[in-house]
Motif scaffolding. Structure first.
Motif, PDB file in Angstrom:
ATOM      1  N   VAL A   1       0.826  -1.212   0.000  1.00 29.63           N
ATOM      2  CA  VAL A   1       0.000   0.000   0.000  1.00 29.63           C
ATOM      3  C   VAL A   1       0.861   1.264   0.000  1.00 29.63           C
ATOM      4  O   VAL A   1       0.605   2.216  -0.763  1.00 29.63           O
ATOM      5  CB  VAL A   1      -0.959  -0.010   1.215  1.00 29.63           C
ATOM      6  N   MET A   2       1.889   1.296   0.853  1.00 32.77           N
ATOM      7  CA  MET A   2       2.675   2.506   1.011  1.00 32.77           C
ATOM      8  C   MET A   2       3.879   2.568   0.088  1.00 32.77           C
ATOM      9  O   MET A   2       4.489   3.631  -0.055  1.00 32.77           O
ATOM     10  CB  MET A   2       3.171   2.608   2.465  1.00 32.77           C
ATOM     11  N   GLY A   3       4.228   1.429  -0.547  1.00 29.95           N
ATOM     12  CA  GLY A   3       5.409   1.424  -1.412  1.00 29.95           C
ATOM     13  C   GLY A   3       5.329   2.409  -2.571  1.00 29.95           C
ATOM     14  O   GLY A   3       6.257   3.224  -2.753  1.00 29.95           O
ATOM     15  N   PRO A   4       4.269   2.386  -3.384  1.00 32.29           N
ATOM     16  CA  PRO A   4       4.202   3.352  -4.504  1.00 32.29           C
ATOM     17  C   PRO A   4       4.224   4.803  -4.045  1.00 32.29           C
ATOM     18  O   PRO A   4       4.882   5.654  -4.673  1.00 32.29           O
ATOM     19  CB  PRO A   4       2.865   3.003  -5.173  1.00 32.29           C
ATOM     20  N   ALA A   5       3.507   5.118  -2.957  1.00 36.13           N
ATOM     21  CA  ALA A   5       3.504   6.501  -2.463  1.00 36.13           C
ATOM     22  C   ALA A   5       4.904   6.913  -2.010  1.00 36.13           C
ATOM     23  O   ALA A   5       5.348   8.041  -2.250  1.00 36.13           O
ATOM     24  CB  ALA A   5       2.510   6.635  -1.315  1.00 36.13           C
ATOM     25  N   ALA A   6       5.620   5.999  -1.347  1.00 35.71           N
ATOM     26  CA  ALA A   6       6.975   6.316  -0.905  1.00 35.71           C
ATOM     27  C   ALA A   6       7.901   6.550  -2.099  1.00 35.71           C
ATOM     28  O   ALA A   6       8.738   7.467  -2.082  1.00 35.71           O
ATOM     29  CB  ALA A   6       7.500   5.176  -0.029  1.00 35.71           C
ATOM     30  N   LEU A   7       7.770   5.745  -3.160  1.00 37.14           N
ATOM     31  CA  LEU A   7       8.595   5.942  -4.357  1.00 37.14           C
ATOM     32  C   LEU A   7       8.287   7.283  -5.021  1.00 37.14           C
ATOM     33  O   LEU A   7       9.203   7.985  -5.482  1.00 37.14           O
ATOM     34  CB  LEU A   7       8.365   4.788  -5.328  1.00 37.14           C
ATOM     35  N   ASP A   8       6.995   7.649  -5.094  1.00 33.14           N
ATOM     36  CA  ASP A   8       6.631   8.941  -5.688  1.00 33.14           C
ATOM     37  C   ASP A   8       7.211  10.096  -4.871  1.00 33.14           C
ATOM     38  O   ASP A   8       7.703  11.092  -5.440  1.00 33.14           O
ATOM     39  CB  ASP A   8       5.109   9.067  -5.766  1.00 33.14           C
ATOM     40  N   MET A   9       7.184   9.972  -3.549  1.00 37.76           N
ATOM     41  CA  MET A   9       7.734  11.039  -2.710  1.00 37.76           C
ATOM     42  C   MET A   9       9.243  11.130  -2.889  1.00 37.76           C
ATOM     43  O   MET A   9       9.798  12.246  -2.934  1.00 37.76           O
ATOM     44  CB  MET A   9       7.393  10.772  -1.235  1.00 37.76           C
ATOM     45  N   ILE A  10       9.925   9.994  -3.016  1.00 39.00           N
ATOM     46  CA  ILE A  10      11.364  10.045  -3.234  1.00 39.00           C
ATOM     47  C   ILE A  10      11.691  10.718  -4.566  1.00 39.00           C
ATOM     48  O   ILE A  10      12.626  11.542  -4.654  1.00 39.00           O
ATOM     49  CB  ILE A  10      11.932   8.600  -3.178  1.00 39.00           C
ATOM     50  N   GLU A  11      10.945  10.389  -5.619  1.00 36.51           N
ATOM     51  CA  GLU A  11      11.176  11.020  -6.913  1.00 36.51           C
ATOM     52  C   GLU A  11      10.893  12.517  -6.859  1.00 36.51           C
ATOM     53  O   GLU A  11      11.605  13.322  -7.447  1.00 36.51           O
ATOM     54  CB  GLU A  11      10.299  10.350  -7.964  1.00 36.51           C
ATOM     55  N   MET A  12       9.831  12.920  -6.138  1.00 36.92           N
ATOM     56  CA  MET A  12       9.475  14.342  -6.054  1.00 36.92           C
ATOM     57  C   MET A  12      10.559  15.133  -5.327  1.00 36.92           C
ATOM     58  O   MET A  12      10.988  16.198  -5.782  1.00 36.92           O
ATOM     59  CB  MET A  12       8.135  14.492  -5.338  1.00 36.92           C
ATOM     60  N   PHE A  13      11.065  14.567  -4.190  1.00 35.91           N
ATOM     61  CA  PHE A  13      12.114  15.281  -3.473  1.00 35.91           C
ATOM     62  C   PHE A  13      13.413  15.325  -4.293  1.00 35.91           C
ATOM     63  O   PHE A  13      14.181  16.289  -4.242  1.00 35.91           O
ATOM     64  CB  PHE A  13      12.361  14.615  -2.115  1.00 35.91           C
ATOM     65  N   GLY A  14      13.661  14.271  -5.063  1.00 38.53           N
ATOM     66  CA  GLY A  14      14.842  14.278  -5.900  1.00 38.53           C
ATOM     67  C   GLY A  14      14.759  15.332  -6.976  1.00 38.53           C
ATOM     68  O   GLY A  14      15.753  16.014  -7.295  1.00 38.53           O
ATOM     69  N   ALA A  15      13.543  15.490  -7.554  1.00 39.90           N
ATOM     70  CA  ALA A  15      13.366  16.524  -8.571  1.00 39.90           C
ATOM     71  C   ALA A  15      13.487  17.923  -7.982  1.00 39.90           C
ATOM     72  O   ALA A  15      14.039  18.843  -8.613  1.00 39.90           O
ATOM     73  CB  ALA A  15      11.998  16.339  -9.246  1.00 39.90           C
ATOM     74  N   MET A  16      12.980  18.117  -6.794  1.00 33.79           N
ATOM     75  CA  MET A  16      13.073  19.435  -6.153  1.00 33.79           C
ATOM     76  C   MET A  16      14.523  19.789  -5.828  1.00 33.79           C
ATOM     77  O   MET A  16      14.931  20.942  -5.977  1.00 33.79           O
ATOM     78  CB  MET A  16      12.237  19.472  -4.873  1.00 33.79           C
ATOM     79  N   ASN A  17      15.318  18.841  -5.432  1.00 35.75           N
ATOM     80  CA  ASN A  17      16.718  19.111  -5.133  1.00 35.75           C
ATOM     81  C   ASN A  17      17.514  19.441  -6.388  1.00 35.75           C
ATOM     82  O   ASN A  17      18.471  20.215  -6.345  1.00 35.75           O
ATOM     83  CB  ASN A  17      17.347  17.921  -4.425  1.00 35.75           C
ATOM     84  N   ASN A  18      17.109  18.811  -7.491  1.00 36.24           N
ATOM     85  CA  ASN A  18      17.805  19.116  -8.725  1.00 36.24           C
ATOM     86  C   ASN A  18      17.431  20.493  -9.239  1.00 36.24           C
ATOM     87  O   ASN A  18      18.214  21.171  -9.886  1.00 36.24           O
ATOM     88  CB  ASN A  18      17.481  18.046  -9.784  1.00 36.24           C
TER      89      ASN A  18
END
Length: 297
Positions: free
Chosen positions: A280-297
């Protein structure tokens, strides 16, 4: 040092050979008896030699084993149904032969300069293997007691019907033992055989109660002995006991059913819920990791 290693190796080989000899007699006891019967009269000395050697080992094992351990093993063997393939003498012989085997192995480890941890593990292994027959007999005795407890209500119903049909108590018990299959039928058959051999009914039923260690059967035996002593109708006693055993069997089934949710709770928390959280939480966690990675870039 080399002499110690050679001595330990010889002791291990001798003990293992003796253990193999005892186990060979336990694997096919029926075949050994059949061969001995077929060869009877054609060289009795050849046929009797293995039994005499095995009897000597058994007597030596009984002498070397403490009487308390022998008594405990005999009680456990009786509660397990006295399996013929593994009688008390054979188990005592295997125990006796295992002691020099593990002693020689420990001596071999010490002589080769092994670590103390390995030597300690070998000693613990030897002690554990020494008591393996006791544990196996204890487990088998517990399973047999549970089987007797499950079969008691149906057996009492059969005996009640037989007594109400006009049979005596002994004849009803004999019919229930002949028609039944399982631990309780075997115990009833042995009780009838004890009475035929001259034991009183009280003594035979007390032996039955001590062999099985089932509380319900002990209560039934006590009721039968009291009815026999005071002249109470056996049919009424059997009817009352059968109804009580059926009620207790239903209560035990309900108790086991109520324990199921508690037993399922631990596997549910350890194995099922973590997987559900990951799914249940795996896809949401992956999306959050990608979003924070994009914001840092």
């Amino acid at each position: 040092m080399p002499g110690t290693i050679i001595l330990a190796s010889v002791l291990v080989a001798a003990a293992l050979g003796a253990i193999a000899f005892v186990l060979a007699g336990a694997v096919q006891p029926a075949r050994s008896r059949a061969v001995a019967n077929l060869q009877r009269g054609y060289g009795d000395s050849v046929v009797d030699a293995p039994s005499e050697s095995h009897g000597a080992l058994s007597r030596l094992a009984r002498r070397l084993t403490p009487p308390t351990l022998v008594s405990v093993l005999e009680k456990q063997h009786a509660r397990a149904g006295r399996p013929a393939d593994w009688n008390v003498d054979r188990l005592l012989t295997l125990k006796m032969l295992w002691v020099p085997t593990i002693s020689a192995l420990v001596l071999l480890l010490i002589s080769t300069g092994q670590q103390a941890l390995l030597i300690g593990l070998a000693v613990l292994l030897g002690v554990a293997v020494y008591f393996v027959p006791d544990l196996l007999l204890l487990s088998r005795g517990q399973e047999r007691a549970q089987q007797v407890q499950r079969e008691l209500a149906d057996t009492l119903d059969q005996m009640t019907i037989a007594v109400e049909a006009g049979l005596g108590f002994d004849a009803a018990m004999n019919r229930a033992a002949a028609n039944g299959k399982g631990a309780l039928a075997e115990e009833l058959t042995r009780t009838l055989q004890d009475m035929r051999m001259g034991l009183s009914r009280r003594q035979a039923f007390e032996d039955l109660s001590s062999r099985t260690h089932v509380v319900d059967l002990r209560r039934f035996v006590r009721a039968i002995l009291q009815a026999d002593a005071y002249g109470i109708s056996i049919g009424d006693v059997l009817r009352t006991q059968a109804a009580e055993m059926r009620l207790k069997r239903r209560q035990r089934a309900e108790e086991q059913a109520q324990k199921v949710p508690v037993k399922v709770l631990m596997p549910l928390m350890l194995f099922i819920l973590p997987v559900m959280f990951i799914v249940v939480m795996g896809p949401a966690a992956l999306d959050m990791i990608e979003m924070f990675g994009a914001m840092n870039n």
